[in-house]
Design a protein around this motif. Structure first.
Motif, PDB file in Angstrom:
ATOM      1  N   ASN A  59       0.955  -1.718   0.266  1.00 54.73           N
ATOM      2  CA  ASN A  59       0.035   0.391   0.056  1.00 54.73           C
ATOM      3  C   ASN A  59       0.843   1.253  -0.067  1.00 54.73           C
ATOM      4  OD1 ASN A  59      -3.280  -0.646   0.355  1.00 54.73           O
ATOM      5  ND2 ASN A  59      -1.688  -2.020   1.214  1.00 54.73           N
ATOM      6  N   MET A  60       1.949   1.537   1.230  1.00 54.55           N
ATOM      7  CA  MET A  60       2.837   2.421   0.927  1.00 54.55           C
ATOM      8  C   MET A  60       3.500   3.095  -0.637  1.00 54.55           C
ATOM      9  SD  MET A  60       6.155   2.805   3.320  1.00 54.55           S
ATOM     10  CE  MET A  60       7.101   2.243   1.713  1.00 54.55           C
ATOM     11  N   THR A  61       3.841   1.493  -1.196  1.00 52.24           N
ATOM     12  CA  THR A  61       4.036   1.270  -2.237  1.00 52.24           C
ATOM     13  C   THR A  61       3.246   2.406  -3.168  1.00 52.24           C
ATOM     14  OG1 THR A  61       6.044  -0.206  -2.255  1.00 52.24           O
ATOM     15  CG2 THR A  61       5.928  -0.261  -4.086  1.00 52.24           C
ATOM     16  N   ALA A  62       2.491   1.614  -3.855  1.00 53.49           N
ATOM     17  CA  ALA A  62       0.457   1.984  -3.848  1.00 53.49           C
ATOM     18  C   ALA A  62       1.085   3.696  -4.360  1.00 53.49           C
ATOM     19  CB  ALA A  62       0.059   1.954  -4.243  1.00 53.49           C
ATOM     20  N   PHE A  63       1.181   4.782  -2.425  1.00 51.25           N
ATOM     21  CA  PHE A  63       1.050   5.359  -2.518  1.00 51.25           C
ATOM     22  C   PHE A  63       1.437   6.506  -2.505  1.00 51.25           C
ATOM     23  CE2 PHE A  63      -1.983   3.072   0.662  1.00 51.25           C
ATOM     24  CZ  PHE A  63      -3.421   3.075  -0.600  1.00 51.25           C
ATOM     25  N   ILE A  64       3.370   5.937  -2.791  1.00 51.76           N
ATOM     26  CA  ILE A  64       4.075   7.041  -3.132  1.00 51.76           C
ATOM     27  C   ILE A  64       4.806   7.150  -4.552  1.00 51.76           C
ATOM     28  CG2 ILE A  64       5.073   6.974  -0.450  1.00 51.76           C
ATOM     29  CD1 ILE A  64       7.358   5.499  -0.856  1.00 51.76           C
ATOM     30  N   MET A 129      -6.504   7.354   0.017  1.00 44.11           N
ATOM     31  CA  MET A 129      -5.373   6.420   0.455  1.00 44.11           C
ATOM     32  C   MET A 129      -6.001   5.641   0.951  1.00 44.11           C
ATOM     33  SD  MET A 129      -1.829   7.831   0.879  1.00 44.11           S
ATOM     34  CE  MET A 129      -0.954   9.489  -0.507  1.00 44.11           C
ATOM     35  N   VAL A 130      -6.637   6.021   1.721  1.00 42.02           N
ATOM     36  CA  VAL A 130      -7.416   4.396   2.661  1.00 42.02           C
ATOM     37  C   VAL A 130      -8.736   3.963   1.505  1.00 42.02           C
ATOM     38  CG1 VAL A 130      -8.963   3.544   4.344  1.00 42.02           C
ATOM     39  CG2 VAL A 130      -7.036   5.643   4.847  1.00 42.02           C
ATOM     40  N   PHE A 131      -9.280   4.536   0.682  1.00 43.80           N
ATOM     41  CA  PHE A 131     -10.555   4.179  -0.075  1.00 43.80           C
ATOM     42  C   PHE A 131      -9.779   3.443  -0.745  1.00 43.80           C
ATOM     43  CE2 PHE A 131     -12.962   4.374  -3.947  1.00 43.80           C
ATOM     44  CZ  PHE A 131     -14.092   4.373  -3.301  1.00 43.80           C
ATOM     45  N   LEU A 132      -9.088   3.750  -1.786  1.00 46.53           N
ATOM     46  CA  LEU A 132      -8.071   2.937  -2.816  1.00 46.53           C
ATOM     47  C   LEU A 132      -7.820   2.029  -2.227  1.00 46.53           C
ATOM     48  CD1 LEU A 132      -6.549   6.087  -4.908  1.00 46.53           C
ATOM     49  CD2 LEU A 132      -8.090   4.289  -5.488  1.00 46.53           C
ATOM     50  N   GLY A 133      -7.465   1.804  -0.797  1.00 46.59           N
ATOM     51  CA  GLY A 133      -6.676   0.375  -0.300  1.00 46.59           C
ATOM     52  C   GLY A 133      -7.447  -1.061  -0.038  1.00 46.59           C
ATOM     53  N   LEU A 177      -4.584   1.557   6.155  1.00 44.24           N
ATOM     54  CA  LEU A 177      -3.962   2.780   7.170  1.00 44.24           C
ATOM     55  C   LEU A 177      -3.103   2.736   7.638  1.00 44.24           C
ATOM     56  CD1 LEU A 177      -7.322   2.062   9.456  1.00 44.24           C
ATOM     57  CD2 LEU A 177      -7.188   3.731   7.661  1.00 44.24           C
ATOM     58  N   ALA A 178      -2.550   1.990   8.017  1.00 46.56           N
ATOM     59  CA  ALA A 178      -0.936   1.633   7.773  1.00 46.56           C
ATOM     60  C   ALA A 178      -0.266   2.795   7.436  1.00 46.56           C
ATOM     61  CB  ALA A 178       0.042   0.546   8.749  1.00 46.56           C
ATOM     62  N   GLY A 179      -0.432   2.008   6.444  1.00 41.56           N
ATOM     63  CA  GLY A 179       0.457   2.220   4.885  1.00 41.56           C
ATOM     64  C   GLY A 179      -0.132   3.862   4.269  1.00 41.56           C
ATOM     65  N   ALA A 180      -0.967   4.183   4.548  1.00 45.22           N
ATOM     66  CA  ALA A 180      -2.079   5.297   3.813  1.00 45.22           C
ATOM     67  C   ALA A 180      -1.070   6.278   4.987  1.00 45.22           C
ATOM     68  CB  ALA A 180      -3.262   5.067   4.060  1.00 45.22           C
TER      69      ALA A 180
END
Length: 192
Positions: A59-64, A129-133, A177-180
């Motif tokens: 998730n973090m990777t997708a968001f950065i 981010m949370v919604f997409l995750g 949530l943690a990744g976002a």
């Protein structure tokens, strides 16, 4: 004669060497974080799937990262694991791991990361981010896991859902949530 006022040329943003270096560094760190997070894993007695920290980093990777970069990061991690380096969940490795009953989860990490990044479109909104995750990433990953469990472990549909989806929903929401959270902080840090 060309009227210069009518022809406006907008300067395109060209990626500098520093931008490329920064981006490659982020990508390399994401691959390393995926490998490290794979060791944060514990099995459940009723399913071949494990609870893994890797989902946070996907998730973090997708968001950065940009979509193609996010896809390449997860693909690189998968290839490193496929050739025998123990970077897959639980410190496992090998092509057999990717073709086994849980391989669909890992392969769909790449698809989910690409699509979440694409739909995020550079936003740093925690809520988005949370919604997409939850609405995009988790279903894609669950579908991949269900398909591989159904085909490889020869489970019926209900048993597949019990083994691949139901026990993981709450934990995966927490991991999204943690990744976002990590991504919003990293993005803010990198902008300063």
């Amino acid at each position: 004669m060309i009227n210069m006022e009518q022809t406006s040329v907008t300067p395109m943003h060209r990626e500098t060497a520093a931008d490329k270096t920064r981006n490659l560094t982020k990508m390399a760190l994401c691959v390393a974080f995926l490998a490290i997070s794979s060791y944060l894993a514990f099995p459940l007695p009723f399913t071949p799937a494990m609870v893994v920290g890797t989902t946070i980093i996907v998730n973090m990777t997708a968001f950065i990262l940009k979509p193609n970069d996010a896809f390449l990061v997860v693909l690189a991690w998968l290839l490193i694991g496929a050739i025998g380096v123990p970077v897959l969940p639980g410190g496992s490795a090998g092509l057999g791991r990717l073709l086994g009953p849980t391989g669909g989860f890992y392969v769909c990490f790449a698809i989910a990361a690409w699509l979440m990044s694409k739909l995020l479109n550079g936003s740093n909104s925690f809520k988005r981010m949370v919604f997409l995750g939850i609405a995009v990433g988790m279903p894609i990953i669950y579908v991949g896991g269900c398909v591989s469990m159904y085909l490889v472990a020869h489970m019926d549909v209900w048993a597949t859902l019990v083994a691949a989806v139901f026990p993981f929903i709450f934990g995966d929401v927490v991991k999204v949530l943690a990744g976002a959270f990590l991504a919003t902080r990293i993005n803010m840090f990198l902008k300063n």
